[in-house]
Write an enzyme that holds these catalytic residues in place. Structure first.
Site, PDB file in Angstrom:
ATOM      1  N   ASP A  83       3.764   7.969  -1.746  1.00 29.70           N
ATOM      2  CA  ASP A  83       3.614   6.839  -2.665  1.00 29.70           C
ATOM      3  C   ASP A  83       4.472   5.710  -2.142  1.00 29.70           C
ATOM      4  O   ASP A  83       5.567   5.946  -1.607  1.00 29.70           O
ATOM      5  CB  ASP A  83       4.035   7.229  -4.080  1.00 29.70           C
ATOM      6  CG  ASP A  83       3.034   8.179  -4.740  1.00 29.70           C
ATOM      7  OD1 ASP A  83       1.858   8.156  -4.341  1.00 29.70           O
ATOM      8  OD2 ASP A  83       3.428   8.919  -5.648  1.00 29.70           O
TER       9      ASP A  83
ATOM     10  N   ASP B 189      -4.250   6.186  -5.721  1.00 28.47           N
ATOM     11  CA  ASP B 189      -4.031   6.265  -7.168  1.00 28.47           C
ATOM     12  C   ASP B 189      -4.740   5.121  -7.886  1.00 28.47           C
ATOM     13  O   ASP B 189      -5.307   5.304  -8.965  1.00 28.47           O
ATOM     14  CB  ASP B 189      -2.537   6.221  -7.488  1.00 28.47           C
ATOM     15  CG  ASP B 189      -1.779   7.405  -6.916  1.00 28.47           C
ATOM     16  OD1 ASP B 189      -2.399   8.462  -6.683  1.00 28.47           O
ATOM     17  OD2 ASP B 189      -0.560   7.268  -6.711  1.00 28.47           O
TER      18      ASP B 189
END
Length: 139
Positions: free
Chosen positions: A108, A123
């Site tokens: 991330d 995402d």
């Protein structure tokens, strides 16, 4: 129009893969209000279930079955191009899944000040696809 939408979804996923390749543990970059940082996510969205990986995989499998069943239920609707939101969920999910298979975790890298979690473009694809599907079913 459909080809353009499909191209954009794949382009976004390509950029996600490229960013994950370029970003490393020392990456720190501020772009306006957005920060680019490197986070290893061993769990699901926003790090949930990182301490119970077996439950994570069970829920993941259930979600794959639900999305697949929902797609087959919805594919005959003609008033809405249902392929695009499903494609967003599929491509975003596969991007994170392949990341998890290759590395054992998901990278991330996007941090916004209005949101406490760190996330990636895969995402975003998943959230956009699910949001469009929810809108489709509500209206």
């Amino acid at each position: 129009m459909l080809i353009l939408n499909v191209f954009l979804v794949f382009l976004i996923e390509f950029l996600d893969i490229l960013f994950k390749y370029l970003i490393n543990e020392n990456s720190r970059l501020n772009i306006g209000i957005m920060k680019i940082i490197y986070i290893k996510n061993y769990g699901a969205a926003f790090g949930i279930l990182s301490d119970n990986i077996m439950l994570f995989y069970m829920i993941f499998g259930l979600c794959v079955m639900m999305v697949t069943g929902l797609y087959y239920y919805c594919r005959n609707f003609t008033n809405f191009n249902i392929n695009i939101p499903f494609l967003c969920v599929l491509i975003g999910g596969l991007g994170n899944f392949f990341d998890r298979i290759n590395r054992g975790f998901v990278i991330d890298y996007i941090k916004l000040p209005i949101f406490s979690a760190v996330f990636n473009l895969s995402d975003c694809l998943i959230c956009v696809g699910i949001s469009i599907l929810i809108y489709f079913f509500i209206t």
